[in-house]
Motif scaffolding. Structure first.
Motif, mmCIF file in Angstrom:
data_model
loop_
_atom_site.group_PDB
_atom_site.id
_atom_site.type_symbol
_atom_site.label_atom_id
_atom_site.label_comp_id
_atom_site.label_asym_id
_atom_site.label_seq_id
_atom_site.Cartn_x
_atom_site.Cartn_y
_atom_site.Cartn_z
ATOM 1 N N LYS A 510 -10.865 80.471 -36.300
ATOM 2 C CA LYS A 510 -10.801 80.337 -37.659
ATOM 3 C C LYS A 510 -10.550 78.509 -38.113
ATOM 4 O O LYS A 510 -10.219 77.935 -37.149
ATOM 5 C CB LYS A 510 -9.344 80.797 -37.927
ATOM 6 C CG LYS A 510 -9.494 82.328 -38.097
ATOM 7 C CD LYS A 510 -7.922 82.897 -38.248
ATOM 8 C CE LYS A 510 -7.910 84.485 -37.860
ATOM 9 N NZ LYS A 510 -6.435 84.834 -37.944
ATOM 10 N N ALA A 511 -10.887 78.292 -39.290
ATOM 11 C CA ALA A 511 -10.793 76.996 -39.680
ATOM 12 C C ALA A 511 -9.486 76.582 -39.796
ATOM 13 O O ALA A 511 -8.335 77.354 -39.705
ATOM 14 C CB ALA A 511 -11.652 76.746 -40.914
ATOM 15 N N LEU A 512 -9.275 75.173 -40.036
ATOM 16 C CA LEU A 512 -7.683 74.706 -40.073
ATOM 17 C C LEU A 512 -7.693 74.396 -41.668
ATOM 18 O O LEU A 512 -8.555 73.651 -42.386
ATOM 19 C CB LEU A 512 -7.751 73.383 -39.169
ATOM 20 C CG LEU A 512 -8.207 73.551 -37.938
ATOM 21 C CD1 LEU A 512 -7.866 72.208 -37.067
ATOM 22 C CD2 LEU A 512 -7.120 74.708 -37.143
ATOM 23 N N LEU A 513 -6.535 74.230 -41.964
ATOM 24 C CA LEU A 513 -6.034 73.555 -43.305
ATOM 25 C C LEU A 513 -5.567 72.233 -43.185
ATOM 26 O O LEU A 513 -5.228 71.694 -42.156
ATOM 27 C CB LEU A 513 -4.510 74.312 -43.919
ATOM 28 C CG LEU A 513 -5.005 75.741 -44.302
ATOM 29 C CD1 LEU A 513 -3.324 76.393 -44.142
ATOM 30 C CD2 LEU A 513 -5.250 75.589 -45.611
ATOM 31 N N VAL A 514 -6.217 71.524 -44.091
ATOM 32 C CA VAL A 514 -6.203 69.874 -43.980
ATOM 33 C C VAL A 514 -4.680 69.405 -44.631
ATOM 34 O O VAL A 514 -4.409 69.764 -45.646
ATOM 35 C CB VAL A 514 -7.293 69.231 -44.697
ATOM 36 C CG1 VAL A 514 -7.055 67.818 -44.634
ATOM 37 C CG2 VAL A 514 -8.619 69.530 -44.183
ATOM 38 N N LEU A 515 -3.969 68.803 -43.853
ATOM 39 C CA LEU A 515 -2.794 68.354 -44.494
ATOM 40 C C LEU A 515 -2.756 66.788 -44.915
ATOM 41 O O LEU A 515 -3.472 65.848 -44.272
ATOM 42 C CB LEU A 515 -1.740 68.273 -43.359
ATOM 43 C CG LEU A 515 -1.223 69.465 -42.948
ATOM 44 C CD1 LEU A 515 -0.177 69.366 -41.601
ATOM 45 C CD2 LEU A 515 -0.923 70.501 -44.037
ATOM 46 N N GLY A 516 -2.290 66.598 -46.123
ATOM 47 C CA GLY A 516 -2.267 65.208 -46.722
ATOM 48 C C GLY A 516 -0.835 64.551 -46.298
ATOM 49 O O GLY A 516 0.139 65.338 -45.832
ATOM 50 N N ALA A 517 -0.709 63.469 -46.524
ATOM 51 C CA ALA A 517 0.586 62.667 -46.052
ATOM 52 C C ALA A 517 0.679 61.655 -47.334
ATOM 53 O O ALA A 517 1.209 60.547 -46.723
ATOM 54 C CB ALA A 517 0.527 62.020 -44.731
ATOM 55 N N ALA A 518 0.794 61.956 -48.403
ATOM 56 C CA ALA A 518 1.282 60.746 -49.559
ATOM 57 C C ALA A 518 2.655 60.975 -50.061
ATOM 58 O O ALA A 518 3.069 62.178 -50.285
ATOM 59 C CB ALA A 518 0.166 60.881 -50.545
ATOM 60 N N ASN A 519 3.481 60.201 -49.810
ATOM 61 C CA ASN A 519 5.004 60.315 -50.109
ATOM 62 C C ASN A 519 5.365 60.253 -51.903
ATOM 63 O O ASN A 519 4.354 59.895 -52.524
ATOM 64 C CB ASN A 519 6.168 59.476 -49.338
ATOM 65 C CG ASN A 519 5.578 57.869 -49.553
ATOM 66 O OD1 ASN A 519 5.819 57.397 -50.909
ATOM 67 N ND2 ASN A 519 5.340 57.068 -48.770
ATOM 68 N N ALA A 520 6.282 60.392 -52.121
ATOM 69 C CA ALA A 520 6.711 60.361 -53.673
ATOM 70 C C ALA A 520 6.394 58.962 -54.056
ATOM 71 O O ALA A 520 6.047 59.110 -55.448
ATOM 72 C CB ALA A 520 7.878 61.167 -53.757
ATOM 73 N N ASP A 521 6.857 58.147 -53.480
ATOM 74 C CA ASP A 521 6.912 56.807 -54.089
ATOM 75 C C ASP A 521 5.302 56.197 -54.282
ATOM 76 O O ASP A 521 5.244 55.557 -55.071
ATOM 77 C CB ASP A 521 7.615 55.860 -52.998
ATOM 78 C CG ASP A 521 9.273 56.058 -52.989
ATOM 79 O OD1 ASP A 521 9.748 56.462 -53.730
ATOM 80 O OD2 ASP A 521 9.604 55.984 -51.724
ATOM 81 N N GLU A 522 4.764 56.540 -53.231
ATOM 82 C CA GLU A 522 3.206 56.011 -53.557
ATOM 83 C C GLU A 522 2.365 56.706 -54.460
ATOM 84 O O GLU A 522 1.764 56.257 -55.364
ATOM 85 C CB GLU A 522 2.477 56.250 -52.182
ATOM 86 C CG GLU A 522 2.897 55.176 -51.059
ATOM 87 C CD GLU A 522 2.370 55.440 -49.833
ATOM 88 O OE1 GLU A 522 2.537 54.606 -48.885
ATOM 89 O OE2 GLU A 522 1.709 56.335 -49.622
ATOM 90 N N SER A 523 2.964 58.137 -54.950
ATOM 91 C CA SER A 523 2.163 58.807 -55.674
ATOM 92 C C SER A 523 2.776 58.394 -57.116
ATOM 93 O O SER A 523 1.927 58.252 -58.194
ATOM 94 C CB SER A 523 2.565 60.163 -55.655
ATOM 95 O OG SER A 523 2.073 61.072 -54.522
ATOM 96 N N LEU A 524 4.069 57.993 -57.298
ATOM 97 C CA LEU A 524 4.634 57.553 -58.369
ATOM 98 C C LEU A 524 3.939 56.243 -58.858
ATOM 99 O O LEU A 524 3.665 56.067 -60.133
ATOM 100 C CB LEU A 524 6.087 57.329 -58.342
ATOM 101 C CG LEU A 524 7.006 56.919 -59.375
ATOM 102 C CD1 LEU A 524 7.127 57.731 -60.459
ATOM 103 C CD2 LEU A 524 8.367 56.505 -58.927
ATOM 104 N N ARG A 525 3.730 55.467 -57.843
ATOM 105 C CA ARG A 525 3.072 53.883 -58.228
ATOM 106 C C ARG A 525 1.753 54.070 -58.347
ATOM 107 O O ARG A 525 1.132 53.172 -58.750
ATOM 108 C CB ARG A 525 3.787 53.151 -57.141
ATOM 109 C CG ARG A 525 2.821 51.871 -56.885
ATOM 110 C CD ARG A 525 2.722 50.669 -58.098
ATOM 111 N NE ARG A 525 2.251 49.516 -57.786
ATOM 112 C CZ ARG A 525 1.071 49.235 -57.696
ATOM 113 N NH1 ARG A 525 0.140 50.306 -57.811
ATOM 114 N NH2 ARG A 525 0.776 48.005 -57.390
ATOM 115 N N GLY A 526 1.178 55.207 -57.665
ATOM 116 C CA GLY A 526 -0.426 55.335 -57.820
ATOM 117 C C GLY A 526 -0.877 54.327 -56.657
ATOM 118 O O GLY A 526 -2.104 54.214 -56.703
ATOM 119 N N TYR A 527 -0.284 54.223 -55.676
ATOM 120 C CA TYR A 527 -0.826 53.336 -54.434
ATOM 121 C C TYR A 527 -1.380 54.210 -53.677
ATOM 122 O O TYR A 527 -0.990 54.249 -52.386
ATOM 123 C CB TYR A 527 0.421 52.561 -53.982
ATOM 124 C CG TYR A 527 -0.110 51.527 -53.096
ATOM 125 C CD1 TYR A 527 -0.784 50.432 -53.511
ATOM 126 C CD2 TYR A 527 0.300 51.763 -51.662
ATOM 127 C CE1 TYR A 527 -1.250 49.536 -52.265
ATOM 128 C CE2 TYR A 527 -0.109 50.884 -50.606
ATOM 129 C CZ TYR A 527 -0.963 49.754 -50.943
ATOM 130 O OH TYR A 527 -1.412 48.729 -50.019
#
Length: 707
Positions: A510-527
């Motif tokens: 079976k294929a694997l699920l890809v995980l992301g790793a962006a935290n809330a601070d970077e998402s808020l700033r758009g960094y």
């Protein structure tokens, strides 16, 4: 004879629209409660269809199948002899309500609609349901034929009533109603309800369980009585995780409490409480008695239940449960357990073979990897005693006889990490990623992507006749950004390629699920780069701040015995997407953002939790950063920080429309897709708001000069 009642509060891992599975879990919990001597069983909110059906609640199918499940419960003689509380949507006089249905011996005693609906944050109950606005009143509800035939009744009581058993009185409160200023349990208790039951679908947030416990403890201290609280558990198909923690309290004391995080599909917490102690507690409070006897006190209609809730027992042969001490997890523990359980639910229900994570050597992907490690630890601990968990492990791995012996061994089969290096990567991050992968046991890939990057740049040069350069080589800002984004976006492409084909290379099914790793601070700033490797299938850390992630990593370093994590804590956050500057100076995330992660956390909490716009945020921060002598920033400096934050927040808000579904862990979350409903096209000049800030700064300067 003593009046000891044994009560069961159930935690079920329900799945939206999984009527077969939901029925099986409901039935199992009732059978287990009854076998343990319980005379009252309380289940989670909307447990028959699952709480998270969302717009499926608007479909007649959802109501029809819910009635079919209820009919199946009613006709089962094994479920007789116990008062059962269950939940489903009910259409009453062409209006849909979120209801509890109380049944006994194959008949419906009461359909109790929810009065106060949850309609903020992650909740949209008013989209699907109306609230019952007539407290302490009932009317007849005409039952559908499929249920009327089984129950032998044409109508059932519908509304807000108390259930009178032969020896006790029961009141019903639903989830959000406990959190309201005028909670129904107060009026019910004053009118004689000795047992209050609450069916909930309350999701996990860091530090939230304390509030639940405090509210219920206060309710039973103030009113006296027994409170039975049931809650859903698990991921039922959305970003939230319901964290169980069913409990039974009496007169302010916790008698029993289920685990907050568990891989079990069914958990039944039982407690035996003393009705006589409730009556004595209330009789001793004269002010309570005066309020109960007042002419203005509510008088509820009663529905009779032909069952004695007290267990017949001779003196000395049974006893009430002794109070227990409640252990509340530290936030770092919650980060290690909540997202881990959410990931396990997702992968086992998605039918895939595990997870793939781009492991950069930085703290965010490190935290994500450690959460997967925590998941493996939980699975290994549960598998020997839970046949369902073991069956899921075997189905995911494709190994019919496999029994996991350690978290590292399991990770080697279901978790793949990859360091995707480029010419701009440093040996330190590559080495940290490799050693972390070894410590947790993931199947690790170390690759260089320079040839792929060069091919894309060469294609552009061939088409346009121009070759972009990094800023350190004399290139413009546009060239510099484009070259960084090429690397970031190619990492997403490579992640999905390897997640699909590494299992094929390894001979797993079976294929694997890809995980992301962006935290809330970077998402808020758009960094982050839109559609880079933060764009994935799931993101366990997307609503967690950098500060909380660092706290979690420090906790895991000690409690999971991962010494390598100390190096991640010491490392400077860097995207490593540009060549080192003169003198070997590396790219710094905080320098590029123009603000620190600690500052971002403050901006984010003021913006979301305190509901601040630019001007009110400036006023708040004056007290935090200007008038505080330890910080001592000038009003002008505070103003510039606020304006910089809102400028970058607004020009990058569009990135949140495509953000990877993230585990919801905190009210601070900037998740645009469900939790944080704000526009994504702004006038980034904020002219009116910024003028108000500048005017305030000028007034302060004038005032200071005069003084």
């Amino acid at each position: 004879m003593p009046h000891f009642v044994t009560l069961a509060a159930c935690v079920l891992n329900q799945w939206a629209l999984d009527f077969d599975g939901n029925y099986a879990r409901i039935r199992e919990s009732i059978v287990r409660a009854k076998a343990c001597g319980a005379r009252l069983r309380v289940g989670p909110e909307l447990e028959i269809p699952g709480y998270g059906c969302q717009d499926h609640f608007l479909e007649s199918d959802t109501r029809q199948h819910s009635w079919e499940v209820l009919a199946r419960l009613l006709r089962d003689p094994a479920l007789h002899g116990i008062l059962i509380d269950t939940g489903m949507p009910v259409l009453h006089r062409s209006t849909q309500y979120n209801c509890r249905v109380l049944i006994l011996d194959g008949a419906i005693l009461l359909i109790r609609p929810k009065m106060h609906l949850a309609n903020d944050g992650n909740y949209r109950e008013l989209r699907w349901f109306a609230g019952w606005t007539r407290p302490a009143s009932i009317e007849d509800h005409v039952l559908p034929q499929i249920v009327a035939d089984v129950a032998g009744q044409r109508v059932a009581a519908f509304g807000d009533a108390l259930v009178d058993a032969l020896d006790a009185c029961v009141g019903v409160e639903l989830c959000e109603e406990l959190f309201t200023p005028q909670s129904p349990h107060v009026a019910m208790a004053l009118d004689g309800a000795e047992i209050i039951i609450n069916s909930s679908a309350s999701h996990h947030e860091l530090r939230k369980l304390q509030r639940r416990v405090d509210l219920i403890r206060e309710a039973t201290l103030k009113c006296g009585g027994i409170y039975v609280y049931a809650n859903q558990q698990g991921c039922d198909g959305d970003r939230v995780y319901y964290d169980g923690s069913a409990m039974v309290l009496a007169n302010g004391r916790v008698l029993a409490m289920a685990r907050q995080f568990s891989l079990a599909d069914v958990d039944v917490v039982l407690a035996t409480a003393d009705l006589d102690a409730v009556r004595a507690f209330r009789a001793a409070a004269s002010s309570r008695s005066l309020q109960a006897a007042a002419e203005s006190a509510s008088r509820f209609p009663r529905v009779a239940a032909a069952i004695a809730l007290a267990t017949p027992c001779a003196l000395g042969t049974c006893a009430p449960s002794r109070p227990i001490a409640v252990r509340l997890l530290a936030p770092a523990e919650e980060i290690g357990l909540g997202p881990a359980c959410w990931l396990w639910d997702y992968v086992r229900r998605a039918g895939l073979g595990g997870f793939f994570l781009p492991l950069s050597g930085g703290i965010d992907s490190c935290a994500t990897a450690v959460i997967v490690h925590s998941m493996c630890r939980l699975v290994v601990a549960a598998a020997p005693d839970d046949a369902r968990v073991l069956a899921d492990v075997r189905r995911i791995t494709g190994l019919a006889d496999y029994v996991p012996r350690s978290a590292r061994e399991l990770a080697a089969r279901i978790f793949c990490t990859a360091y995707m290096g480029s010419a701009n990567s440093t040996p330190a991050t590559r080495d940290r990623a490799r050693r972390l992968a070894h410590a947790i046991g993931s199947h690790h890939i170390d690759l260089d992507m320079d040839a792929v990057v060069a091919a894309v740049v060469a294609l552009f040069a061939r088409v346009t006749g121009r070759t972009p350069q990094y800023a350190v080589h004399g290139g413009s800002a546009a060239e510099n950004l484009a070259l960084q984004n090429i690397q970031a976006r190619l990492r997403m492409l490579l992640a999905y390629l390897f997640a699909a084909l590494v299992p094929w290379v390894r001979g797993t099914p079976k294929a694997l699920l890809v995980l992301g790793a962006a935290n809330a601070d970077e998402s808020l700033r758009g960094y982050f780069t839109k559609y880079d490797c933060s764009s994935a299938d799931l993101n366990p850390i997307g609503s967690i701040s950098k500060a909380d992630l660092r706290m979690f990593i420090d906790y895991a370093r000690v409690h999971m015995q991962l010494d390598i994590l100390s190096e991640f804590l010491a490392a400077m956050p860097s995207a490593e997407l540009v060549p080192a500057a003169e003198g070997g100076r590396l790219q710094s995330d905080e320098e590029e953002m123009g603000m620190t992660y600690d500052e971002l956390s403050v901006f984010g909490r003021l913006r979301k939790i305190e509901k601040c716009g630019p001007y009110s945020m400036f006023i708040h921060l004056l007290h935090l950063w200007h008038f505080d002598a330890d910080v001592g920033l000038s009003p002008q400096a505070v103003a510039e920080k606020v304006k910089r934050f809102f400028f970058y927040y607004s020009i990058n808000r569009h990135k949140m429309t495509t953000i990877t579904p993230a585990y919801h862990a905190d009210n601070y979350s900037p998740d645009d897709n469900r939790f944080d409903l704000r526009q994504f096209l702004y006038n980034s000049a904020w002219s009116w708001q910024f003028r108000a800030i500048d005017s305030a700064v000028e007034q302060m300067a004038v005032s200071h000069t005069i003084s």
